[in-house]
Enzyme design. Structure first.
Site, PDB file in Angstrom:
ATOM      1  CD  GLU A 195      62.398  30.811  35.724  1.00  0.00           C
ATOM      2  OE1 GLU A 195      63.568  30.810  35.356  1.00  0.00           O
ATOM      3  OE2 GLU A 195      61.852  29.790  36.204  1.00  0.00           O
ATOM      4  CG  ASP A 218      65.573  31.627  39.710  1.00  0.00           C
ATOM      5  OD1 ASP A 218      65.256  30.770  40.560  1.00  0.00           O
ATOM      6  OD2 ASP A 218      65.066  31.684  38.581  1.00  0.00           O
TER       7      ASP A 218
END
Ligand code: CO
Ligand code: ZN
Length: 332
Positions: A195, A218
Site C-alpha cells: 500500500e 487504515d
C-alpha cells in the site's frame, strides 16, 4: 484486543516483505473463515460466505509498513538507502532501524554548514557499526530492507507503535472476523501488500474479487496537536468515516451506509477529510468499471514517524462499526 495489536506491531514487514505478517494473520484466522488464500502479489484473502446472491463486500487493511532499502555501501561500511513509502528526513536523525535478521542500524546525518537548512534525505546514512566495507557486506546486501525499531507501548487509552499504519487496520479486520456472529453478505477480508508504495496490492486483489463495495481500514491524520494541518479529526472522537483524501472521493452511498450504521448503534464517529495521502480504497474504487468505495480510519498522531499514536476507544469504535455493518444484509 490489545494483545493482538501488540503482536501485530512487533512483526517486521516493510512493503514487498509482508510474509511474516501474512503468516501470523493466516494462522490466527484460518479456522474462523470459509477459505483463505495468498495470491501471487502476496495479498492474504480470507472469505466468509454469505447468502446466495448477496453483495460482495471487500475489506482491505494493508500489512506493509514504510521502510528503508540499502542502495549503496561505502568504503567505511556506512549504508545509503532508498526510502520505501513516504518518509520525511527530519523525523529520522538518531532513530534506529532494524533489518529482517535483527541487525540494528542508527540513522546518522552528515555535518551541515547551515543547520537551519532543510534536511535532505541524501544527507542521512545508516550506521550498523561496521568496521569497513567488507564487514558491512558480510552483514547486509544491496536491496536488504529495514524498518523503524520501536517497542509497542500501552499507555492505557492511548497506544504507541512505529507501524499502526496499518497494523491497526489488520488488527481491526482480524477482530471483526472474531466478533461477527452472522454473515449474510459475501465478505472478503483482504490483508493487502504494498500500500505504501502506491496501493498496489489492493489494485490487483480488487480486480480478482470484483466486489460490489470496497472499504479500506487504515489510519488517517489528526488535527488535535500544536499547529496542525487544519483537519476535523481528533483522537478519542470515534471511528473516522472518510469523505476525501488524495486517492478518492468516497462514494456517497458508502459514506451514508457507514454514518447510518454508526448512528443506529450509537457508535462514536467523526468525519474525515485528509489533505494528504491515499488509501487502498482509492485503488478499489478505480477497479474494472468502478466500485463503490469508502474507508474507515483510526485517527493517528505522528503518522509515518517512528512513534504513531492512536486512541483505543477509536479502534474499538472501528471494530464495532464494521461488525454491525456486516451482520445485517447490505442493500447498495
Ligand atoms: Co501509510
Ligand atoms: Zn496506511
Amino acid at each position: 484486543m490489545k494483545e493482538l495489536i501488540k503482536n501485530l506491531t512487533e512483526i517486521w514487514g516493510p512493503s514487498g516483505r509482508e510474509d511474516l505478517v501474512c503468516e501470523f494473520i493466516k494462522t490466527e484466522i484460518a479456522e474462523l473463515v470459509d477459505d483463505v488464500r495468498v495470491d501471487v502479489m502476496g495479498n492474504l484473502i480470507a472469505h466468509k460466505a454469505g447468502a446466495p446472491g448477496a453483495p460482495r463486500i471487500m475489506l482491505a487493511g494493508h500489512m506493509d509498513e514504510i521502510g528503508f532499502m540499502v542502495s549503496y555501501i561505502d568504503e567505511k561500511g556506512f549504508l545509503r538507502f532508498s526510502t520505501v513509502g513516504g518518509i520525511r528526513p527530519y523525523v529520522l536523525v538518531g532513530e534506529r532501524v532494524v533489518f529482517a535478521d535483527g541487525l540494528v542500524g542508527i540513522l546518522g546525518v552528515e555535518k551541515t554548514d547551515k543547520p537551519e537548512d532543510v534536511l535532505k534525505m541524501d544527507k542521512i546514512y545508516i550506521d550498523i557499526g561496521a568496521i569497513d566495507k567488507a564487514d558491512a557486506e558480510s552483514k547486509v546486501q544491496i536491496g536488504d530492507m529495514a524498518t523503524y525499531q520501536r517497542p509497542f507501548v500501552d499507555q492505557g487509552q492511548r497506544l504507541i507503535a512505529n507501524n499502526f499504519d496499518d497494523r491497526i487496520g489488520c488488527a481491526i479486520l482480524m477482530q471483526v472476523i472474531k466478533e461477527m456472529t452472522a454473515c449474510p453478505n459475501e465478505v472478503y477480508f483482504v490483508f493487502t501488500v504494498q500500500e505504501e508504495v502506491g496501493l498496489r496490492g489492493s489494485r490487483t486483489s480488487a480486480y480478482g474479487i470484483d466486489p460490489d463495495m470496497g472499504i479500506a481500514v487504515d489510519v488517517c491524520g489528526s488535527g488535535d496537536t500544536p499547529e496542525p494541518y487544519l483537519m476535523p479529526m481528533a483522537l478519542g472522537k470515534g471511528a473516522a468515516i472518510k469523505i476525501k483524501d488524495n486517492s478518492l472521493l468516497v462514494s456517497p452511498r458508502v459514506r451514508e451506509l457507514l454514518v447510518e450504521t454508526a448512528k443506529a448503534h450509537d457508535i462514536p464517529y467523526q468525519l474525515e477529510i485528509l489533505p494528504f495521502g491515499g488509501t487502498d480504497a482509492g485503488a478499489m474504487q478505480m477497479t474494472r468499471a468502478g466500485v463503490l468505495a469508502g474507508c474507515i480510519s483510526v485517527p493517528s498522531r505522528h503518522v509515518h514517524t517512528p512513534s504513531e499514536m492512536v486512541d483505543y476507544g477509536d479502534v474499538r469504535a472501528c471494530v464495532d462499526l464494521l461488525v454491525k455493518l456486516l451482520e445485517s444484509p447490505i442493500a447498495l
